[in-house]
Design a protein around this motif. Sequence first.
Motif: not given
Length: 162
Positions: A67-70, A75-82, A104-118
């Motif tokens: 998991m990481n900033p997307n 736009a660093a408030h959007i997380a990504g994950a694989s 849960a990790w993304a919420r705790a880290e203060g991200y506002r959303a998560m995006q899967f790019n592919a």
Amino acid sequence: MLIREATAGDWPVIWPFLRAIVAAGETYTYPRDLDEATAREMWMLTAPGRTVVAVDESGTVLGTAKMNPNHMGAAAHIAGASFMVDPQCGGRGVGRALGEYVLAWARAEGYRAMQFNAVVETNTGAVALWESLGFRIMTTLPEGFLHPTKGYVGLHIMYRQL
């Protein structure tokens, strides 16, 4: 099932199933001949990213997620994950557990959303899982992915607010 931080000692267990999944060419946009050093650098993240493993009661690695900033900057408030689940461990809820953990990790880290790019549209199990966890398909890139047996198929961008 326990989800914990991945360690260097986990890599020799992750690599064989990651390599097999990538080589199959059905679900990831990585090169099918991805070498181990490049794979390790791409998968075993350092802060602000994070890599975890899901293990059973005996400590066997069942799957992994990174998991990481997307995006960067404004736009660093959007997380990504694989995610990668050992194919021998499919159907045991590993993907769902990792997905819930990452959200849960993304919420705790203060991200506002998560995006899967592919997300490959023919990976129907993953698409259904992500939709069940609240993700929506925002768009599909027609013929965005060359599947080894199905030819050119769509590539979804999926999104969920946190």
